[in-house]
Design a protein around this motif. Sequence first.
Motif, PDB file in Angstrom:
ATOM      1  N   LEU A 181      42.828  57.576 -63.035  1.00  0.00           N
ATOM      2  CA  LEU A 181      41.681  58.363 -62.618  1.00  0.00           C
ATOM      3  C   LEU A 181      40.450  56.929 -63.161  1.00  0.00           C
ATOM      4  O   LEU A 181      40.061  56.588 -62.024  1.00  0.00           O
ATOM      5  CB  LEU A 181      41.306  58.871 -62.563  1.00  0.00           C
ATOM      6  CG  LEU A 181      42.439  60.463 -62.075  1.00  0.00           C
ATOM      7  CD1 LEU A 181      41.778  61.449 -62.549  1.00  0.00           C
ATOM      8  CD2 LEU A 181      41.867  60.381 -60.509  1.00  0.00           C
ATOM      9  N   TYR A 225      40.885  53.599 -63.156  1.00  0.00           N
ATOM     10  CA  TYR A 225      41.304  52.417 -62.267  1.00  0.00           C
ATOM     11  C   TYR A 225      40.644  52.913 -60.663  1.00  0.00           C
ATOM     12  O   TYR A 225      39.756  51.893 -60.411  1.00  0.00           O
ATOM     13  CB  TYR A 225      42.779  52.112 -61.825  1.00  0.00           C
ATOM     14  CG  TYR A 225      42.670  51.420 -61.128  1.00  0.00           C
ATOM     15  CD1 TYR A 225      42.274  50.188 -60.821  1.00  0.00           C
ATOM     16  CD2 TYR A 225      43.317  51.747 -59.262  1.00  0.00           C
ATOM     17  CE1 TYR A 225      42.930  48.758 -59.893  1.00  0.00           C
ATOM     18  CE2 TYR A 225      43.608  50.874 -58.771  1.00  0.00           C
ATOM     19  CZ  TYR A 225      43.085  49.302 -58.438  1.00  0.00           C
ATOM     20  OH  TYR A 225      43.281  48.668 -57.627  1.00  0.00           O
ATOM     21  N   LEU A 226      40.254  54.323 -60.872  1.00  0.00           N
ATOM     22  CA  LEU A 226      39.498  54.291 -59.136  1.00  0.00           C
ATOM     23  C   LEU A 226      37.972  54.516 -59.623  1.00  0.00           C
ATOM     24  O   LEU A 226      37.095  54.062 -58.575  1.00  0.00           O
ATOM     25  CB  LEU A 226      39.848  55.731 -59.143  1.00  0.00           C
ATOM     26  CG  LEU A 226      41.485  56.160 -58.620  1.00  0.00           C
ATOM     27  CD1 LEU A 226      42.206  57.240 -58.148  1.00  0.00           C
ATOM     28  CD2 LEU A 226      41.646  55.339 -57.266  1.00  0.00           C
TER      29      LEU A 226
END
Length: 291
Positions: A127, A129-130
């Motif tokens: 998450l 990375y998002l």
Amino acid sequence: MALGKGAPEGMDYLERLPRRVVTLYLPLAVFLFVLLFPFYWMTTTTLKPDDELYDYARFNPFWVHSPTLAHIEKLFFETSYPNWLINTMLIAFASTAISLICSVCAAYAIERLRFSGARYVGLAIFLAYLVPPSILFIPLAAIIFKLGLFDSDWALILTYPTFLIPFCTWLLMGYFRTIPYELEECALIDGATRLQILWKITLPLAVPGLISAGIFAFTLSWNEFIYALTFISSSENKTVPVGAITELVEGDVYHWGSLMAAALFGSLPVVIMYSFFVEYYVSSLTGAVKE
């Protein structure tokens, strides 16, 4: 009778050939055209003189009538493009190496040590990375200024892992999961430490996964734009994506020949790297050692 038996096989081959053309060769040709046409367009635009670039009434836009190296000469001798290329390569290699080292340790700990909440930690890493870079670059800019790293390669080398490590960790977690745990149990019984197991057993089996993660990390670092635009100001320290846009566009004047030359030469290192490691990359998509 032999001729009669062989005739249907021959007719069947003729029936299969058109179907093969429609289902295999034609889609493959379309795919290759879509894939290679940008490189063809960059090459032709690089070699065209200015009059051919803008006078479509007299010249065919898909062909070079009078090739010239003026745009390449301008790119390499009238701009800081060689420095941009060296900076981009140095930053990409350094940030990829740092990210892989941290990702290997994180992915191995999450998948192999089996501590409580490991799955949730892995999900939290993914998450992270998002989170869009457009949100992160503001607090990161404040940190870079306070540390005195602004307008240096270290500003990018230390910030790129913030989005590379989560991605590489998540990718390596899936790859480590395919390696049989019994191999490590046998090594533990023989007295090997966790570090020895990681170095001598897990990493050799995970080479395709490491190369795949490294290729993705290197590509993301090579093409990154927002952080490089924010943290670098001097012309000689810029990377290729930022330098090509900011130095080869003057107001409303686009130096298309030099821009395409910068894009072409800037894409070659990534293309060469993919061509060398494509076998490992494909094998990483099929998993590691199976039980």
